[in-house]
Design an enzyme around this catalytic site. Structure first.
Site, PDB file in Angstrom:
ATOM      1  N   ASP A   1       0.670  -1.526  -0.317  1.00 30.39           N
ATOM      2  CA  ASP A   1       0.260  -0.451  -0.127  1.00 30.39           C
ATOM      3  C   ASP A   1       0.776   1.648   0.150  1.00 30.39           C
ATOM      4  O   ASP A   1       1.763   1.549   0.547  1.00 30.39           O
ATOM      5  CB  ASP A   1      -0.873  -0.251   0.953  1.00 30.39           C
ATOM      6  CG  ASP A   1      -2.253   0.991   1.159  1.00 30.39           C
ATOM      7  OD1 ASP A   1      -2.308   1.327   0.314  1.00 30.39           O
ATOM      8  OD2 ASP A   1      -2.879   1.245   2.288  1.00 30.39           O
TER       9      ASP A   1
ATOM     10  N   HIS B   1       2.571   3.119  -8.804  1.00 26.19           N
ATOM     11  CA  HIS B   1       1.885   1.704  -9.814  1.00 26.19           C
ATOM     12  C   HIS B   1       3.323   1.080  -9.841  1.00 26.19           C
ATOM     13  O   HIS B   1       3.424   0.362  -9.724  1.00 26.19           O
ATOM     14  CB  HIS B   1       0.707   1.653 -10.234  1.00 26.19           C
ATOM     15  CG  HIS B   1      -0.657   2.361  -9.404  1.00 26.19           C
ATOM     16  ND1 HIS B   1      -0.950   2.032  -7.609  1.00 26.19           N
ATOM     17  CD2 HIS B   1      -1.327   2.555  -9.560  1.00 26.19           C
ATOM     18  CE1 HIS B   1      -1.664   2.177  -7.614  1.00 26.19           C
ATOM     19  NE2 HIS B   1      -2.216   3.148  -8.281  1.00 26.19           N
TER      20      HIS B   1
ATOM     21  N   LEU C   1      10.050 -20.789  -5.159  1.00 25.05           N
ATOM     22  CA  LEU C   1       9.315 -19.357  -4.643  1.00 25.05           C
ATOM     23  C   LEU C   1       8.069 -19.709  -5.401  1.00 25.05           C
ATOM     24  O   LEU C   1       7.855 -19.539  -6.939  1.00 25.05           O
ATOM     25  CB  LEU C   1      10.313 -18.507  -4.681  1.00 25.05           C
ATOM     26  CG  LEU C   1       9.226 -17.544  -4.832  1.00 25.05           C
ATOM     27  CD1 LEU C   1       9.385 -17.394  -2.776  1.00 25.05           C
ATOM     28  CD2 LEU C   1      10.046 -16.089  -4.667  1.00 25.05           C
TER      29      LEU C   1
HETATM   30  C1  IPE Z   1      -5.150  -3.344   0.298  1.00 23.77           C
HETATM   31  O1  IPE Z   1      -5.081  -1.501  -0.384  1.00 23.77           O
HETATM   32  C2  IPE Z   1      -5.380  -3.536  -0.918  1.00 23.77           C
HETATM   33  C3  IPE Z   1      -4.155  -3.377  -2.026  1.00 23.77           C
HETATM   34  C4  IPE Z   1      -2.903  -3.436  -1.285  1.00 23.77           C
HETATM   35  C5  IPE Z   1      -4.408  -3.788  -3.220  1.00 23.77           C
HETATM   36  P1  IPE Z   1      -6.136  -0.378  -0.324  1.00 23.77           P
HETATM   37  O2  IPE Z   1      -5.634   1.198  -0.973  1.00 23.77           O
HETATM   38  O3  IPE Z   1      -7.369  -0.595  -1.175  1.00 23.77           O
HETATM   39  O4  IPE Z   1      -6.761  -0.453   0.899  1.00 23.77           O
HETATM   40  P2  IPE Z   1      -7.991   0.191   2.245  1.00 23.77           P
HETATM   41  O5  IPE Z   1      -8.342   0.557   1.390  1.00 23.77           O
HETATM   42  O6  IPE Z   1      -6.926   1.137   2.242  1.00 23.77           O
HETATM   43  O7  IPE Z   1      -7.877  -0.634   3.206  1.00 23.77           O
HETATM   44  C1  IPE Z   2      -1.375  -0.268  -3.213  1.00 29.58           C
HETATM   45  O1  IPE Z   2      -1.669   2.007  -3.324  1.00 29.58           O
HETATM   46  C2  IPE Z   2      -2.016  -0.215  -4.503  1.00 29.58           C
HETATM   47  C3  IPE Z   2      -3.057  -1.418  -5.138  1.00 29.58           C
HETATM   48  C4  IPE Z   2      -4.749  -0.410  -4.150  1.00 29.58           C
HETATM   49  C5  IPE Z   2      -4.010  -1.346  -6.601  1.00 29.58           C
HETATM   50  P1  IPE Z   2      -2.480   2.533  -3.643  1.00 29.58           P
HETATM   51  O2  IPE Z   2      -3.384   2.768  -4.513  1.00 29.58           O
HETATM   52  O3  IPE Z   2      -3.775   2.210  -2.576  1.00 29.58           O
HETATM   53  O4  IPE Z   2      -2.033   3.964  -2.746  1.00 29.58           O
HETATM   54  P2  IPE Z   2      -2.413   4.901  -1.940  1.00 29.58           P
HETATM   55  O5  IPE Z   2      -3.260   3.850  -0.419  1.00 29.58           O
HETATM   56  O6  IPE Z   2      -3.843   5.945  -2.290  1.00 29.58           O
HETATM   57  O7  IPE Z   2      -0.974   6.305  -1.128  1.00 29.58           O
HETATM   58 MG    MG Z   3      -3.894   3.073  -0.362  1.00 27.20          MG
END
Ligand code: IPE
Ligand code: IPE
Ligand code: MG
Length: 237
Positions: free
Chosen positions: A10, A27, A121
Site C-alpha cells: 500500500d 503503481h 519460490l
Molecule cells: C489494500 O489497499 C489492497 C491492496 C494493496 C491491493 P487499499 O489502499 O485499497 O486499502 P484501503 O481501502 O485503504 O483499506
Molecule cells: C496500493 O497503493 C496499490 C493498490 C491498491 C492497487 P494505493 O493505490 O492504495 O496507494 P495509496 O494508499 O493511495 O497511497
Molecule cells: Mg491505499
C-alpha cells in the site's frame, strides 16, 4: 527466516503525490519493488511470497485508474514470466478472476501453466481477491462436493477448498503505507501470523526495509496459545 510472507503493498498513490506525479507513476514504481522483493525472497530461501495487488473493493476506484492497473498487470505478466520461470518461481493468481477480461484471464492461465513445475519460490498474486469471498467460495465448493452430508463441517474439511490450500499459513504479514488494517486480505489464514506495519510507502519498501521486517519477526515469540515456558528450547518444554 519466515517460510511464508504475505504483503499488502500500500502507498503507491501517496508516493507519487509526494513527488507531484500521477498516481499511476506510483503503481509503475511499485512493480519494480515487486521484482526486488521476489529477488530478496529467492536470496533468503523464503519459499512462499503472497502479494495483495488488487482487492475486490478496488473496483470502486476511478475507472481510469482501474484500467491503468489492469494494463500494468498485463504488461508485468508479459515481461516477467520467462524470468520468473528461469528462476524457479511458480506463479499463481488467487481471487475471482471471472471479472477480468478474457485476454488477461488467458495470460494468467498461461503464466500459471508455464511455471507449474517450479518450486523454489511460490509467488502468489491476490487479484480481485477478498478474504470473505475466499471463505464463501470454499464453503460453496465444499458443499457442492458433498451434497448429501448432514453432519457438521470441521475446519479441516474447509481448508482444502480455500485459495491458499497449497501453502502453509503466513508466518509474517507486512503492510506498508501506514494503515493498520487487514482490508479483507487473507482473513482465515492470518489467524496466527505475526503482523508488521510500517509507514514506509510500498514504492520505497526496498530490501533493507524488508530485512527490518524480518528482524522484527525474528524477535517475536510465537506461542500459539501456549505459555512461554512450554515452548521448545525452554526447560519445561
Ligand atoms: C489494500 O489497499 C489492497 C491492496 C494493496 C491491493 P487499499 O489502499 O485499497 O486499502 P484501503 O481501502 O485503504 O483499506
Ligand atoms: C496500493 O497503493 C496499490 C493498490 C491498491 C492497487 P494505493 O493505490 O492504495 O496507494 P495509496 O494508499 O493511495 O497511497
Ligand atoms: Mg491505499
Amino acid at each position: 527466516m519466515p517460510g511464508h510472507v504475505a504483503v499488502i503493498m500500500d502507498g503507491n498513490g501517496r508516493w507519487a503525490k509526494e513527488r507531484f506525479l500521477p498516481r499511476f507513476a506510483g503503481h509503475a514504481k511499485g512493480v519494480e519493488l515487486v521484482r526486488e522483493m521476489v529477488r530478496a525472497c529467492l536470496e533468503r530461501d523464503i519459499r512462499y511470497l503472497t502479494l495483495f495487488a488488487f482487492s475486490s473493493e478496488n473496483w470502486r476506484r476511478p475507472q481510469e485508474e482501474v484500467t491503468l492497473l489492469m494494463q500494468l498487470f498485463v504488461k508485468a505478466l508479459d515481461q516477467e514470466v520467462d524470468k520468473l520461470d528461469r528462476n524457479g518461481v511458480r506463479l499463481r493468481v488467487i481471487g475471482d478472476l471471472s471479472r477480468f477480461d478474457a485476454a488477461l484471464q488467458g495470460l494468467i492461465r498461461d503464466a500459471e501453466q508455464k511455471t507449474a513445475d517450479n518450486h523454489r519460490l511460490h509467488l502468489t498474486i491476490a487479484a480481485n481477491y477478498g478474504g470473505r469471498w475466499d471463505i464463501i467460495q470454499a464453503v460453496n465448493r465444499l458443499s457442492a462436493a458433498h451434497p448429501d452430508k448432514r453432519e457438521a463441517w470441521s475446519e479441516a474439511d474447509l481448508e482444502p477448498f480455500l485459495s491458499m490450500a497449497f501453502a502453509p499459513e503466513p508466518d509474517l504479514f507486512i503492510r506498508t503505507g501506514g494503515e493498520q488494517r487487514i482490508s479483507n486480505f487473507l482473513l482465515w489464514q492470518l489467524a496466527y501470523t505475526e503482523l508488521y506495519f510500517t509507514d514506509t510507502l510500498w514504492p520505497a519498501f526496498d530490501t533493507a526495509e524488508f530485512d527490518k521486517a524480518v528482524r522484527s519477526y525474528q524477535q517475536r515469540e510465537r506461542r500459539f496459545g501456549r505459555t512461554s515456558e512450554q515452548l521448545p528450547g525452554t526447560a519445561d518444554a
